[in-house]
Write a protein that holds these residues in place. Structure first.
Motif, PDB file in Angstrom:
ATOM      1  N   TYR A 144      32.914  75.992  33.831  1.00 33.94           N
ATOM      2  CA  TYR A 144      32.466  75.333  35.052  1.00 33.94           C
ATOM      3  C   TYR A 144      33.417  74.173  35.346  1.00 33.94           C
ATOM      4  N   GLN A 145      33.836  74.084  36.604  1.00 35.21           N
ATOM      5  CA  GLN A 145      34.775  73.034  37.023  1.00 35.21           C
ATOM      6  C   GLN A 145      34.129  71.648  36.946  1.00 35.21           C
ATOM      7  N   GLU A 146      32.893  71.573  37.411  1.00 32.86           N
ATOM      8  CA  GLU A 146      32.211  70.285  37.461  1.00 32.86           C
ATOM      9  C   GLU A 146      32.007  69.739  36.047  1.00 32.86           C
ATOM     10  N   GLY A 147      32.519  68.557  35.805  1.00 34.42           N
ATOM     11  CA  GLY A 147      32.351  67.919  34.501  1.00 34.42           C
ATOM     12  C   GLY A 147      33.373  68.317  33.461  1.00 34.42           C
ATOM     13  N   TYR A 148      34.327  69.197  33.834  1.00 33.87           N
ATOM     14  CA  TYR A 148      35.322  69.650  32.847  1.00 33.87           C
ATOM     15  C   TYR A 148      36.098  68.462  32.270  1.00 33.87           C
ATOM     16  N   GLU A 149      36.653  67.616  33.144  1.00 36.95           N
ATOM     17  CA  GLU A 149      37.492  66.495  32.678  1.00 36.95           C
ATOM     18  C   GLU A 149      36.697  65.548  31.786  1.00 36.95           C
ATOM     19  N   GLN A 150      35.467  65.240  32.204  1.00 37.39           N
ATOM     20  CA  GLN A 150      34.646  64.302  31.439  1.00 37.39           C
ATOM     21  C   GLN A 150      34.309  64.866  30.057  1.00 37.39           C
ATOM     22  N   ARG A 151      33.989  66.153  30.010  1.00 39.49           N
ATOM     23  CA  ARG A 151      33.664  66.764  28.723  1.00 39.49           C
ATOM     24  C   ARG A 151      34.882  66.758  27.798  1.00 39.49           C
ATOM     25  N   GLN A 152      36.069  67.020  28.364  1.00 39.52           N
ATOM     26  CA  GLN A 152      37.284  66.974  27.542  1.00 39.52           C
ATOM     27  C   GLN A 152      37.519  65.574  27.005  1.00 39.52           C
ATOM     28  N   LYS A 153      37.323  64.586  27.868  1.00 42.98           N
ATOM     29  CA  LYS A 153      37.542  63.191  27.477  1.00 42.98           C
ATOM     30  C   LYS A 153      36.580  62.784  26.355  1.00 42.98           C
ATOM     31  N   LEU A 163      48.313  87.928  39.400  1.00 40.14           N
ATOM     32  CA  LEU A 163      46.879  88.230  39.335  1.00 40.14           C
ATOM     33  C   LEU A 163      46.096  87.033  38.804  1.00 40.14           C
ATOM     34  N   TYR A 164      46.662  86.360  37.802  1.00 47.35           N
ATOM     35  CA  TYR A 164      45.981  85.193  37.235  1.00 47.35           C
ATOM     36  C   TYR A 164      45.909  84.068  38.266  1.00 47.35           C
ATOM     37  N   GLN A 165      46.977  83.908  39.027  1.00 49.45           N
ATOM     38  CA  GLN A 165      46.968  82.886  40.076  1.00 49.45           C
ATOM     39  C   GLN A 165      45.899  83.187  41.123  1.00 49.45           C
ATOM     40  N   ARG A 166      45.795  84.455  41.537  1.00 46.55           N
ATOM     41  CA  ARG A 166      44.774  84.847  42.509  1.00 46.55           C
ATOM     42  C   ARG A 166      43.381  84.649  41.919  1.00 46.55           C
ATOM     43  N   GLY A 167      43.206  85.071  40.668  1.00 45.72           N
ATOM     44  CA  GLY A 167      41.912  84.903  40.014  1.00 45.72           C
ATOM     45  C   GLY A 167      41.525  83.445  39.886  1.00 45.72           C
ATOM     46  N   THR A 168      42.514  82.591  39.612  1.00 44.32           N
ATOM     47  CA  THR A 168      42.273  81.157  39.502  1.00 44.32           C
ATOM     48  C   THR A 168      41.813  80.580  40.840  1.00 44.32           C
ATOM     49  N   GLU A 169      42.441  81.020  41.921  1.00 45.15           N
ATOM     50  CA  GLU A 169      42.080  80.535  43.259  1.00 45.15           C
ATOM     51  C   GLU A 169      40.665  80.976  43.636  1.00 45.15           C
ATOM     52  N   ILE A 170      40.327  82.230  43.356  1.00 40.51           N
ATOM     53  CA  ILE A 170      38.987  82.735  43.681  1.00 40.51           C
ATOM     54  C   ILE A 170      37.941  82.006  42.844  1.00 40.51           C
ATOM     55  N   ALA A 171      38.246  81.801  41.553  1.00 43.22           N
ATOM     56  CA  ALA A 171      37.314  81.100  40.672  1.00 43.22           C
ATOM     57  C   ALA A 171      37.053  79.682  41.175  1.00 43.22           C
ATOM     58  N   ALA A 172      38.110  79.003  41.617  1.00 45.44           N
ATOM     59  CA  ALA A 172      37.966  77.621  42.096  1.00 45.44           C
ATOM     60  C   ALA A 172      37.012  77.542  43.281  1.00 45.44           C
ATOM     61  N   GLN A 173      37.025  78.586  44.124  1.00 42.79           N
ATOM     62  CA  GLN A 173      36.107  78.614  45.270  1.00 42.79           C
ATOM     63  C   GLN A 173      34.653  78.713  44.817  1.00 42.79           C
ATOM     64  N   ARG A 174      34.452  79.209  43.590  1.00 41.23           N
ATOM     65  CA  ARG A 174      33.102  79.354  43.041  1.00 41.23           C
ATOM     66  C   ARG A 174      32.762  78.210  42.088  1.00 41.23           C
ATOM     67  N   GLY A 175      33.616  77.173  42.047  1.00 44.51           N
ATOM     68  CA  GLY A 175      33.361  76.048  41.146  1.00 44.51           C
ATOM     69  C   GLY A 175      33.639  76.385  39.698  1.00 44.51           C
ATOM     70  N   LEU A 176      34.543  77.332  39.480  1.00 46.21           N
ATOM     71  CA  LEU A 176      34.858  77.797  38.126  1.00 46.21           C
ATOM     72  C   LEU A 176      36.337  77.624  37.812  1.00 46.21           C
ATOM     73  N   ILE A 177      36.653  77.617  36.531  1.00 44.54           N
ATOM     74  CA  ILE A 177      38.028  77.623  36.035  1.00 44.54           C
ATOM     75  C   ILE A 177      38.227  78.941  35.292  1.00 44.54           C
ATOM     76  N   LEU A 178      39.243  79.715  35.691  1.00 43.87           N
ATOM     77  CA  LEU A 178      39.576  80.941  34.961  1.00 43.87           C
ATOM     78  C   LEU A 178      40.456  80.530  33.778  1.00 43.87           C
ATOM     79  N   VAL A 179      39.859  80.497  32.610  1.00 44.00           N
ATOM     80  CA  VAL A 179      40.502  79.954  31.406  1.00 44.00           C
ATOM     81  C   VAL A 179      41.553  80.912  30.865  1.00 44.00           C
ATOM     82  N   ASP A 180      41.137  82.142  30.625  1.00 44.81           N
ATOM     83  CA  ASP A 180      42.055  83.175  30.144  1.00 44.81           C
ATOM     84  C   ASP A 180      41.488  84.529  30.532  1.00 44.81           C
ATOM     85  N   THR A 181      42.349  85.527  30.521  1.00 42.64           N
ATOM     86  CA  THR A 181      41.912  86.859  30.936  1.00 42.64           C
ATOM     87  C   THR A 181      42.919  87.874  30.429  1.00 42.64           C
ATOM     88  N   LYS A 182      42.599  89.142  30.606  1.00 43.72           N
ATOM     89  CA  LYS A 182      43.558  90.181  30.213  1.00 43.72           C
ATOM     90  C   LYS A 182      43.632  91.251  31.300  1.00 43.72           C
TER      91      LYS A 182
END
Length: 314
Positions: free
Chosen positions: A225-234, A180-199
């Protein structure tokens, strides 16, 4: 105010009623549940005093969408969604654990990690991680399902040792949780999102496991939000989030974390409306659909009529 704070319905063949933190659940004929997702909002296991208009609709409609999108992975409890704030489904005997899965070090896991802990729910985490870093692989960190008070972290080993869930069932729950998390991650990516955690919550009826409750909503999940995630972490900057964390942060900033002796801060109309707007933004971002507000009117009459009509079709 167009908000559902509480309901007091009486339906044909109603056998019981349960008021949860945010849901009013009517049992029908000991076989079905009519679940009203109210506009109550909880944080730190406390229901806040003011309802948030349209919040229940947001959660119910997101959950309905994702339950439909994952029905090929595991069957779910839903029979119909007769109103934006209502779901009718089958009664399942719930497992007494919530299956939390985390792909990133955020929220509760980060708070534990930053206090020095390197094991959560029996799962080890490496040194040297920063807040919101991606974990080497998603980890399952279950919690007990408390009817009153706080849910508690628990390990797989403790769950099996205490006989809370059988080993064969728990193995299935882990398999479903990861899929379910894998499916949720794939759907989120299509929306420019990262599914961080869930229950996820599961139940059983006639020996069969069903997915129950809501999934992938901003109340049960955290999105970046996927956009800018890496840069913000850095740069060591906070991530842009789509979750209920903004409510928790507002409470913390105003001296409330659900601890004894702490008072919930006063919720002005501006605060209530801003939370409502954020939930609508969450809906549109997560689903890619425009949020449609129901026609103004007697919201409780509308909900009651929708449930009555749906029950006659069972």
């Amino acid at each position: 105010m167009n908000a559902i704070k509480e309901t007091h319905f009486q339906f044909p063949n109603q056998t019981s009623f349960y008021k949860g933190k945010v849901r009013d659940v009517y049992t029908i004929d000991n076989k079905y549940l009519a679940m009203v997702v109210s506009d109550r909002i909880s944080a730190f296991d406390v229901v806040l005093p003011e309802p948030i208009p349209y919040k229940g609709q947001v959660l119910n409609q997101i959950a309905a969408k994702f339950l439909q999108a994952t029905a090929d992975i595991v069957p779910n409890w839903v029979i119909s969604v007769p109103d934006p704030s209502v779901t009718i489904g089958r009664i399942c005997e719930p497992f007494k654990v919530e299956m939390v899965i985390r792909g990133y070090l955020a929220g509760h896991a980060w708070r534990e990690y930053s206090s020095g802990k390197r094991t959560i729910c029996g799962v080890s985490m490496p040194d040297g991680l920063k807040e919101n870093d991606k974990l080497p692989e998603p980890i399952i960190t279950p919690t007990t399902k408390a009817s009153v008070g706080h849910d508690e972290d628990i390990s797989r080993e403790q769950i099996l040792a205490k006989g809370i869930v059988s080993e064969s069932d728990y193995t299935e729950l882990e398999k479903y949780t990861r899929a379910l998390y894998q499916r949720g991650t794939e759907i989120a990516a299509q929306r420019g999102l990262i599914l961080v955690d869930t229950k996820y919550e599961f139940g059983k009826v006639d020996g069969k496991i069903y997915l129950i409750d809501e999934i992938h909503t901003p109340d049960s999940s955290r999105y970046f939000y996927q956009e800018g995630y890496e840069q913000r972490q850095k740069n060591g900057e906070p991530q842009r989030q789509l979750s209920k964390e903004f409510v928790r942060k507002w409470l913390i900033e105003n001296g409330f974390q659900g601890k004894d002796g702490q008072a919930v801060p006063f919720m002005t109309n501006d605060i209530v409306n801003s939370i409502s707007e954020r939930y609508i933004e969450l809906f549109e971002q997560i689903t890619g659909e425009n949020f449609v507000k129901p026609a103004e009117g007697q919201v409780l009459n509308r909900v009651e009529a929708a449930i009555n009509k749906a029950l006659t079709a069972l």
